[in-house]
Design a protein around this motif. Structure first.
Motif, PDB file in Angstrom:
ATOM      1  N   THR A   1       2.969  -3.534   3.935  1.00  0.00           N
ATOM      2  CA  THR A   1       2.286  -3.390   5.225  1.00  0.00           C
ATOM      3  C   THR A   1       2.229  -4.704   5.999  1.00  0.00           C
ATOM      4  OG1 THR A   1       0.128  -3.825   4.205  1.00  0.00           O
ATOM      5  CG2 THR A   1       0.855  -1.522   4.322  1.00  0.00           C
ATOM      6  N   GLY A   2       2.463  -5.798   5.315  1.00  0.00           N
ATOM      7  CA  GLY A   2       2.412  -7.113   5.938  1.00  0.00           C
ATOM      8  C   GLY A   2       2.331  -8.170   4.858  1.00  0.00           C
TER       9      GLY A   2
ATOM     10  N   GLU B   1       0.860  -1.186   0.000  1.00  0.00           N
ATOM     11  CA  GLU B   1       0.000   0.000   0.000  1.00  0.00           C
ATOM     12  C   GLU B   1       0.894   1.233   0.000  1.00  0.00           C
ATOM     13  OE1 GLU B   1      -2.724  -0.076   3.246  1.00  0.00           O
ATOM     14  OE2 GLU B   1      -3.542  -2.057   2.743  1.00  0.00           O
ATOM     15  N   ASP B   2       0.612   2.149  -0.913  1.00  0.00           N
ATOM     16  CA  ASP B   2       1.402   3.381  -1.023  1.00  0.00           C
ATOM     17  C   ASP B   2       2.895   3.072  -1.139  1.00  0.00           C
ATOM     18  OD1 ASP B   2      -0.925   4.935  -0.795  1.00  0.00           O
ATOM     19  OD2 ASP B   2      -0.818   4.857   1.399  1.00  0.00           O
TER      20      ASP B   2
ATOM     21  N   PRO C   1       0.977  -8.923  10.201  1.00  0.00           N
ATOM     22  CA  PRO C   1       1.945  -7.829  10.075  1.00  0.00           C
ATOM     23  C   PRO C   1       3.355  -8.376   9.883  1.00  0.00           C
ATOM     24  CG  PRO C   1       1.206  -8.043  12.346  1.00  0.00           C
ATOM     25  CD  PRO C   1       0.369  -8.977  11.539  1.00  0.00           C
ATOM     26  N   THR C   2       4.215  -7.548   9.333  1.00  0.00           N
ATOM     27  CA  THR C   2       5.577  -7.973   9.002  1.00  0.00           C
ATOM     28  C   THR C   2       6.332  -8.491  10.216  1.00  0.00           C
ATOM     29  OG1 THR C   2       5.658  -6.391   7.175  1.00  0.00           O
ATOM     30  CG2 THR C   2       7.759  -7.199   8.008  1.00  0.00           C
TER      31      THR C   2
ATOM     32  N   LYS D   1       4.609   0.705  -0.025  1.00  0.00           N
ATOM     33  CA  LYS D   1       5.235   0.134   1.160  1.00  0.00           C
ATOM     34  C   LYS D   1       4.594  -1.215   1.476  1.00  0.00           C
ATOM     35  CE  LYS D   1       6.535   4.508   3.381  1.00  0.00           C
ATOM     36  NZ  LYS D   1       6.410   5.348   4.609  1.00  0.00           N
TER      37      LYS D   1
END
Length: 562
Positions: free
Chosen positions: A238-239, A233-234, A269-270, A236
């Motif tokens: 996010t996970g 997302e954007d 999440p990451t 990046k």
């Protein structure tokens, strides 16, 4: 009454954390082979015992044992090496292997063929001490080389998934000192050892992990037990979505075995990736089958115990609750051959290497050409999961020189067709002991035939995902191809149709045990129909399903043999 465990389970338990009698086997100069138990144990150290099957009859006539040698597969999470490492990899191939080649694999690493037992320790030590490369856990019943997307355009995101793949790989390395003791002349450990993840039973069967970066499915997620699919997302990450239970192997004649797509457990999440990865691995360790090797992969554990049971156990062990899967889309797989410019303003050249075999061929000195490139290259080399190589991070000032060197040795060939770029095979004969038919040596000629058929029907620029594997184990990933051939006997194959371009659908058997001439005549008819009857932009795999030529495999356990 409980069923008797497979004998490999005894071998692992009695091995003293993978030592067995390997030292005695190395020092036994009366044979080029290891004892039967140790043949299984050397796999955990990255070796496969093989022999040259082309020379079996000759050796038997001479009353000699088979010409035993070993395959060594390196551990390279993410497939990245420096030019200095490449030069050492090349030198070892030249000096210490009978084959003299470097073979890029579908596990995003390289392997050597034709290492005689007397040279094994030298190969291990030269790789470790000169190139800082090992082969720990690249085979055997453990997590093998962790692979990740090698797409060079998204340089920042690639770095992130590459670092994650290294972290995953290192987390699942053994605590035992056996590798160093046996191969590197390391100091023996006198204290009692423990393996907190594997225990002394290790896993029921091999385990494969991949990290994918959409929109590219270049790692073929449905060939791996565990996949982490980046949610972006954007610009990046996010996970990750966690996909579990894929695998392509099967056994001829046993309809309780089949290839299987993975199940998406959901989003995490990451910072929870390692906890979830360990929970999946240990759940498979404890629930996976240990009676039949043919039914010991994670995919069968999900089929036996149920997807929800497995998922809940992973949540319990990791302390992580899966959220709804994040949105992503795969639009392509394979490698983008040629130059691309990354967001770091560095250039990346992906070169096609047929069958991943790096050797000096007549008119195409690939191996020596890569040595010349490595001597001047300022970036890295990235091996891909499709047996190709990326010459990465080339500054603008060096781009023309790298291209010149690549063209001189045949790494860049403008005449290579799209069909050839989309064709792949495992090694198979003459070295693989499981091979039933040719694969690597058959692929170039079959690709010529398919190119001819495409031209005959007026669609020479089109291409079909074509893959060959010499046995049903699936190393060539034929069960994710639009046309997949699986070796059945010398010169004979099962023909599967109906996979898709992005690798998210299994093909289904269309013809069984057919010879090479029948393969070509069958494809002639099918490609002709595709050329004349397809919808606009309809791929071959989609066409054969829509036209009713083959039924779609939706649920493998139900549909694959139906």
């Amino acid at each position: 009454m409980s069923q008797k465990l497979h004998d490999n389970e005894r071998i692992k338990i009695e091995s003293n954390f993978l030592r067995g009698k390997l030292v005695e086997g190395i020092n036994d100069n009366t044979t080029g082979a290891f004892p039967s138990d140790e043949v299984q144990l050397v796999k955990f150290h990255g070796l496969y015992q093989q022999d040259n099957r082309d020379r079996r009859a000759e050796r038997k006539q001479q009353k000699l044992e088979p010409l035993y040698s070993f395959l060594l597969r390196a551990r390279l999470p993410g497939g990245v090496v420096t030019p200095q490492q490449w030069l050492e990899i090349d030198r070892v191939a030249e000096e210490l292997t009978d084959a003299g080649s470097i073979r890029l694999t579908t596990r995003q690493t390289f392997q050597y063929h034709g290492i005689f037992k007397r040279n094994l320790k030298s190969v291990f030590q030269e790789l470790k001490f000169k190139a800082n490369i090992d082969s720990i856990f690249t085979a055997g019943d453990v997590n093998r080389n962790t692979i990740c997307t090698s797409n060079p355009e998204q340089s920042v995101l690639h770095t992130e998934v590459y670092e994650l793949s290294k972290k995953i790989s290192e987390h699942f390395l053994p605590k035992s000192n056996a590798y160093a003791e046996i191969w590197l002349d390391g100091e023996k450990v006198l204290d009692t050892e423990e393996e907190p993840i594997y225990h002394n039973i290790f896993l029921p069967r091999k385990f494969k992990i991949a990290v994918a970066l959409p929109p590219y499915n270049d790692v073929d997620i449905h060939a791996n037990d565990l996949n982490f699919i980046a949610i972006i997302e954007d610009e990046k990450i996010t996970g990750y979505n966690v996909v579990v239970g894929a695998g392509l192997g099967m056994t001829h004649g046993d309809k309780t075995t089949f290839p299987r797509l993975g199940d998406d457990f959901g989003f995490i999440p990451t910072d929870k990736v390692i906890e979830v990865a360990e929970a999946v691995v240990t759940t498979q360790r404890d629930l996976g089958g240990r009676v039949s090797r043919s039914h010991a992969r994670t995919k069968y554990t999900l089929e036996t115990h149920g997807i929800e049971t497995f998922k809940q156990e992973v949540e319990k062990r990791s302390g992580v609750t899966f959220a709804a899967p994040g949105a992503y889309e795969f639009t392509e797989r394979g490698d983008r051959i040629g130059w691309v410019k990354g967001i770091d303003n560095k250039w990346h050249l992906t070169v096609f290497i047929e069958n991943g075999r790096i050797l000096d061929f007549d008119g195409k000195p690939l191996k020596s050409g890569l040595v010349k490139i490595a001597k001047v290259h300022q970036g890295t080399f990235r091996m891909t999961a499709n047996q190709n190589l990326v010459i990465a991070s080339v500054p603008e000032s060096e781009k023309d020189n790298i291209e010149k060197l690549a063209r001189e040795c045949g790494l860049i060939d403008d005449g290579t067709s799209a069909q050839r770029l989309d064709s792949m095979a495992c090694v198979s004969l003459p070295t693989c002991p499981l091979a039933m038919a040719e694969a690597e040596r058959y692929l170039p000629g079959l690709t010529d035939d398919v190119e001819g058929l495409l031209a005959k029907h007026g669609i020479a620029k089109d291409h079909i995902i074509l893959r060959i594997t010499g046995c049903p184990n699936g190393c060539g990933r034929a069960m994710l191809a639009e046309i997949g051939l699986v070796g059945k006997a010398p010169g004979r194959y099962n023909l599967h149709l109906g996979g898709n371009k992005i690798g998210t659908r299994l093909p289904k058997m269309y013809a069984e045990n057919i010879d090479e001439a029948t393969i070509v005549s069958t494809l002639d008819e099918l490609i002709g129909r595709w050329a004349n009857e397809r919808n606009q932009n309809e791929d071959f795999g989609d066409f054969v399903i829509r036209a009713g030529i083959i039924a779609e495999v939706v649920i493998a356990a139900r549909d694959f043999y139906a």
